[in-house]
Scaffold this active site. Structure first.
Site, short mmCIF file in Angstrom:
data_model
loop_
_atom_site.label_atom_id
_atom_site.label_comp_id
_atom_site.label_asym_id
_atom_site.label_seq_id
_atom_site.Cartn_x
_atom_site.Cartn_y
_atom_site.Cartn_z
N ASP A 73 0.76 -1.24 0.00
CA ASP A 73 0.00 0.00 0.00
C ASP A 73 0.80 1.30 0.00
OD1 ASP A 73 -1.60 -2.16 0.48
OD2 ASP A 73 -2.78 -1.24 2.04
N GLU A 84 -0.83 -9.11 12.24
CA GLU A 84 -0.68 -8.71 10.84
C GLU A 84 0.77 -8.33 10.54
OE1 GLU A 84 -2.74 -5.50 7.73
OE2 GLU A 84 -2.89 -5.18 9.90
#
Length: 820
Positions: free
Chosen positions: A559, A790
């Site tokens: 991202d 994560e």
């Protein structure tokens, strides 16, 4: 006017010969006009047809984005044709629930709360997996992806265990029993009121199948159960049996719920206070038969049963099919306990046979972690049905994709309980080793979502439950946007391990898959090309983004990893170059296996892209001695807050980016991180390359990527290391340790450590250190926090981002087993 007529008449008489000649000329003119008329009419007709063709073609282009790919479906068996997979824990977004692989499934699930701790408005009722619930831990401890699962949930001082076991039988997908047990956690014994109660709410609901029905029933037990009938299930009963426990109070709800995304709200709105007598304590109960205003003509689609009991409390929920006539004994009580023990023993044996962790010397606690990591990945596989919202250049507004199912694992049950394209390729690396057929089924479902262009939407938001968890700005999927084609990694992995052991069914599936892989590859190779031959560029960057320090590249999967500061069409990205090299090699390999002559063109493209000289010409920086993106770039960018204007109300004072030095076209070589080492990560570099030696040195440098917990995503020396991309967005891929990329790094080190040459010894040494760092930290944080995360801090190793994240972080199991 009379004189004029006379004059003209005389002139005609005097010039009779001339008049005669003029008459011939007029005929010629008439013929000419007639010819011109036909010419212009034909021209006008051609123009009209041309306009119609253009508009028709534009209309055709508008429909391409949501037109399915015209080829055999990869998934040839669905629903009851695969009875062993028909029922499952296919609702990863809830703490516990079961449903079928049917677009209009009966949906079952659990809610619970502790009456003395319930807050106003229903806060404290658990249903969906929510990070805001702040549970100390939840997740599967053992789950084989098919027949059984055992989960542990720590909710404050309480411990819940939820489990299920399936049993084959009958014509409608078999039967199952779910067990829910609740008690005070051993560490809190003596600290909790001895009269503490729990309220369990077990429900069944129907989606949109009008031919189905459900209703409450008391058949067979003293507690209200649920009965019903659907097209695929036939007639069924769900009965609740307390196990070595007693129930203080029982109530039920039979109503019309507005949809799967509002079940908890439906329960909350129906709760009412009841009292057995004036001296007894008050309690909350479900509202019984309840038909909301405006739904009088609709059939009941939601039935819930609430049991309130003192702790400890255990209840079995038995689903029984009327078509199963050969039941020797009910799957409840002691029978359930023995059956669960059998499945657990079998799971332990299969786990060791697959990954061999005990034989490698791992301790019991480490094997416990690894089993939980695998179980959360396969136990997080969901079955979804619905349509995406998509848009193309030719559609003025988003349009609906076609209605379709998706069988897929998910990255996170709490934050991302839906399918993501590039995540799923990583998931498949582990799933295919546990159950190859399940992974092939997952791949088949994904590729059956391909449109006629060869595009697959990168995020799958199917059904109202999925939609309810996604912010509106992320819902629409655009057909110009890609995602890393990680399924080619999965495919290559499968061919490495199973090429000589492909059954007829598996081989046939690969044959059905091949045309879709070709279309997918062609779509990448035409829509994501760069400005010069051999180059590639991710689409989807926003050149007008004024509130982002560096415009994101969501399509790359990384991202906010820093790219060129000013997005243009002339960019070239090194990571997608490497992905296309991997894709070309995998396509050539599969084409050769299937006996397709087309493998030659893929092999030629692979040879072209795997040529390190060409890659160096496009992406190697002599200045930084690293691979890099190319684009319009400056490092002199910062976020500044605009000055407020006098006497102006409601000003937007959000920080915007300010460019301090004009950008120039160049290699983005002042940044160093995951993107810059992709030729190493995907094993594109030649084993004897001096550039490989440089990368091995750089990743081991503590000032660059090395940490005690794994490789950080961005070097400490990079300008945007751990900086916010907007004032609201914390850094994401700007320094944190990510397990999927560390897995690729360890895998690449294993590869290069086996090839004799100048880099073999260095690769072997770094391999051992990096693998140990990643494994030890993920396990350490699991036991410290109760979760797999994560991402992990490069400074402390602490987990960050969302949790649990048992998608690609579960690849730690493969690092432990060294099954690359």
């Amino acid at each position: 006017m009379a004189r004029q007529r006379k004059h003209l008449s005389a002139a005609n008489k005097e010039g009779k010969g001339r008049y005669s000649s003029s008459s011939g000329s007029s005929s010629s003119i008439a013929r000419s006009l007639q010819e011109n008329y036909f010419y212009w009419r034909q021209l006008l007709l051609i123009v009209v047809i041309g306009i119609a063709v253009v508009f028709g073609y534009i209309g055709y282009l508008e429909t391409r984005v949501n037109t399915p790919f015209d080829s055999k479906k990869v998934v040839s068996k669905r629903g009851l044709s695969v009875p062993e997979l028909f029922w499952g824990s296919y609702r990863p977004g809830t703490y516990f629930g079961l449903k079928t692989r049917d677009p209009f499934s009966l949906v079952t699930g659990l809610m619970w709360y502790f009456p003395h701790r319930l807050e106003v408005g229903g806060d404290g009722i658990r249903h969906w997996c929510e990070q805001g619930d702040n549970l100390s831990k939840y997740g599967w401890l053992q789950h084989d992806g098919n027949n059984f699962g055992l989960q542990e949930i720590l909710d404050g001082p309480f411990i819940l265990n939820t489990s299920f076991v399936k049993r084959a039988g009958g014509d409608h997908g078999g039967e199952w029993t779910a067990r829910i047990s609740v008690d005070v956690h051993p560490s809190h014994k003596g600290k909790v009121n001895v009269n503490e109660q729990v309220s369990l709410i077990w429900y069944a609901t129907l989606d949109e199948e009008t031919q189905s029905n459900i209703a409450p029933t008391n058949l067979g037990t003293d507690i209200t159960g649920i009965r019903g009938e659907t097209l695929l299930l036939g007639q069924f009963n769900m009965k609740l049996y307390p196990y070595k426990s007693s129930v203080d109070h029982e109530s039920f709800l039979s109503t019309v719920a507005p949809g799967l995304s509002h079940l908890k709200e439906t329960v909350i709105s129906s709760l009412k206070i009841a009292q057995d007598n004036p001296t007894s304590p008050k309690k909350l109960i479900l509202g019984g038969e309840y038909i909301p205003v405006g739904t009088e003509k609709k059939k009941t689609n939601f039935v819930a049963v609430q049991l309130t009991a003192k702790l400890p409390f255990i209840v079995d929920v038995a689903y029984e099919s009327k078509s199963n006539l050969n039941i020797n004994e009910k799957l409840i009580g002691d029978v359930y306990t023995k059956t669960m023990e059998w499945h657990q023993n079998r799971f332990n044996q299969r786990f060791e046979a697959t990954f061999g962790l005990k034989s490698k010397g791992y301790e019991k606690r480490e094997i416990y972690f690894a089993q939980a990591a695998l179980s959360n990945l396969v136990g997080g596989i969901g079955y979804f049905y619905g349509c995406s919202k998509v848009q193309s250049y030719y559609t003025s507004d988003p349009v609906n994709y076609w209605m379709a199912p998706l069988f897929t694992a998910v990255p996170s049950r709490s934050f991302f309980p839906r399918g993501f394209l590039w995540d799923e390729g990583f998931h498949g690396l582990l799933i295919c080793q546990w159950d190859l057929d399940t992974e092939l089924d997952i791949m088949g479902h994904w590729f059956d979502l391909m449109n006629v262009e060869g595009w697959i939407p990168r995020e799958q938001i199917l059904g109202v439950e999925s939609l309810a968890k996604v912010p509106s700005e992320f819902i629409v999927q655009r057909n110009t946007n890609a995602n890393p084609p990680t399924f080619f990694l999965t495919l290559d992995y499968i061919l490495d391990r199973y090429e000589e052991d492909l059954s007829y069914e598996r081989f046939a599936l690969l044959e059905r898959l091949y045309p879709r892989l070709q279309a997918w590859y062609y779509w990448f190779n035409t829509t994501q090309t760069g400005p010069v031959p051999g180059s590639y560029r991710w689409r989807g960057r926003n050149p007008l983004a004024q509130r982002e320090l560096n415009p994101k590249t969501l399509t790359s999967g990384l991202d906010d990893f820093p790219r060129a500061s000013h997005p243009t069409d002339l960019e070239m990205h090194i990571d997608i170059y490497c992905w296309m090299a991997v894709a070309s090699k995998a396509m050539a390999r599969l084409g050769l296996l299937l006996g397709r002559s087309s493998y030659l063109k893929y092999q030629q493209t692979a040879d072209y892209l795997l040529n390190n000289d060409m890659m160096d010409r496009l992406h190697w920086s002599n200045f930084s001695q690293s691979y890099a993106d190319y684009g319009l770039h400056t490092d002199a960018v910062k976020l500044v807050r605009p000055k407020p204007l006098p006497r102006q109300q409601h000003q937007n004072l959000e920080m915007t980016r300010k460019v301090l030095k004009q950008p120039e076209y160049r290699l983005v070589d002042t940044t160093f991180g995951y993107v810059n080492i992709f030729p190493f990560l995907l094993q594109i570099l030649d084993a004897d390359s001096p550039k490989l030696s440089k990368i091995l040195t750089d990743i081991r440098d503590p000032d660059l990527l090395w940490s005690d917990y794994g490789l950080r995503s961005l070097a400490k020396t990079s300008p945007l290391y751990m900086t916010r991309n907007t004032e609201h967005d914390p850094p994401y891929w700007r320094g944190q340790v990510w397990i999927n990329i560390n897995f690729l790094a360890v895998q690449a080190l294993a590869h290069y450590s086996k090839i004799k040459g100048p880099n073999q010894r260095q690769a072997r040494r770094v391999y051992g250190e990096l693998r140990s760092n990643v494994i030890n930290n993920v396990i350490r944080q699991y036991y410290r926090t109760g979760y797999i995360w994560e991402q992990y801090s490069d400074k402390s190793g602490e987990g960050s981002g969302c949790r649990p994240f048992t998608g690609w972080s579960a690849l730690t199991v493969l690092l432990m087993s060294e099954r690359f």
